[in-house]
Scaffold this motif. Structure first.
Motif, short mmCIF file in Angstrom:
data_model
loop_
_atom_site.label_atom_id
_atom_site.label_comp_id
_atom_site.label_asym_id
_atom_site.label_seq_id
_atom_site.Cartn_x
_atom_site.Cartn_y
_atom_site.Cartn_z
N ASP A 11 0.87 -1.16 0.00
CA ASP A 11 0.00 0.00 0.00
C ASP A 11 0.92 1.23 0.00
O ASP A 11 2.08 1.15 0.45
N THR A 15 1.85 3.73 4.39
CA THR A 15 2.69 2.53 4.43
C THR A 15 4.08 2.84 3.89
O THR A 15 5.07 2.78 4.63
N GLY A 49 -8.27 3.41 2.22
CA GLY A 49 -8.18 2.34 1.24
C GLY A 49 -9.25 2.40 0.18
O GLY A 49 -9.12 1.76 -0.87
N GLU A 166 0.35 -3.03 4.88
CA GLU A 166 -0.80 -2.14 5.02
C GLU A 166 -0.77 -1.40 6.36
O GLU A 166 -0.09 -1.82 7.30
N GLY A 171 -7.55 -2.22 4.11
CA GLY A 171 -6.49 -2.79 3.30
C GLY A 171 -6.14 -4.20 3.70
O GLY A 171 -5.89 -5.08 2.85
#
Length: 226
Positions: A11, A15, A49, A166, A171
């Protein structure tokens, strides 16, 4: 496709870069301009997300120009975060070790292309990845698994041989639906926010705490916070 191939799927927001506070600030400012007061914590859990147009529809309905409004919001985010752009500690070392070991590197993000350019090109990271999948490449955002499955397919790696990194529950759920193990970074939320997920193999504060060989040897049953 062979089972000997392995991949790390990252991600991006929260992240690779620790920027979610700036995304939240930009969303709060965006909605405040339109008379909406949003609780930051509840908003993050509900939206992190998801793609921008999905968030717009949830909060503003279908009868607005989502493209124009999302561009406004993302420009505000980039303005706020630009002076702070940096990778999370340990990220560069981890991907260098992975690349040297022949592990495929993928970005799987809900971000629009403008933000991918802003982050990956701004940090000179684009060339480090074998594939990049963003909001414009899939129909649905997380928690649907589309972005991670598309990333795995691009590099020819089976979902079971992928590890997703993540920072958000949606996510991690997307990784679970994709049949992938997940590593959680607590850049945004504490470890307790991920207690319900059975695909998490490790929880860490940053990438410097992670060992690549140990991660690939791990199964969800072995998951423990670091």
């Amino acid at each position: 496709m062979t089972t000997s191939q392995r991949a790390l799927i990252f991600d991006m927001d929260g992240t690779i870069v620790d920027n979610m506070a700036f995304h939240t600030k930009s969303w709060l400012e965006f909605f405040q301009r339109r008379g909406h007061v949003i609780d930051p914590d509840a908003f993050f859990l509900d939206t992190a997300g998801r793609q921008g147009h999905e968030i717009m529809r949830s909060y503003l309905g279908d009868d607005v120009d989502h493209v124009t409004l999302n561009a406004e919001k993302e420009a505000l985010y980039r303005e706020l975060y630009a002076p702070h752009l940096a990778t999370v500690p340990g990220f560069d070392a981890l991907i260098a070790k992975a690349a040297a070991a022949g592990v495929k590197l993928v970005v799987g993000t809900a971000a629009p292309n403008e933000n991918i350019v802003f982050t990956l090109d701004g940090l000179d990271l684009r060339s480090k990845f074998d594939a990049i999948v963003g909001a414009g490449d899939v129909a649905r955002g997380k928690p649907n698994p589309d972005v991670f499955l598309a990333g795995a397919a691009k590099v020819g790696v089976l979902p079971a041989d992928c590890i997703v990194f993540e920072d958000a529950p949606l996510g991690v759920e997307a990784a679970r639906r994709a049949g992938m193990r997940a590593v959680v970074l607590t850049t945004t939320l504490p470890a307790s926010a991920f207690a319900q997920f059975d695909n998490v193999i490790c929880i860490a504060a940053d990438f410097a705490e992670l060992d690549l060989d140990a991660l690939f040897a791990s199964t969800p049953a072995m998951a423990t916070p670091i």
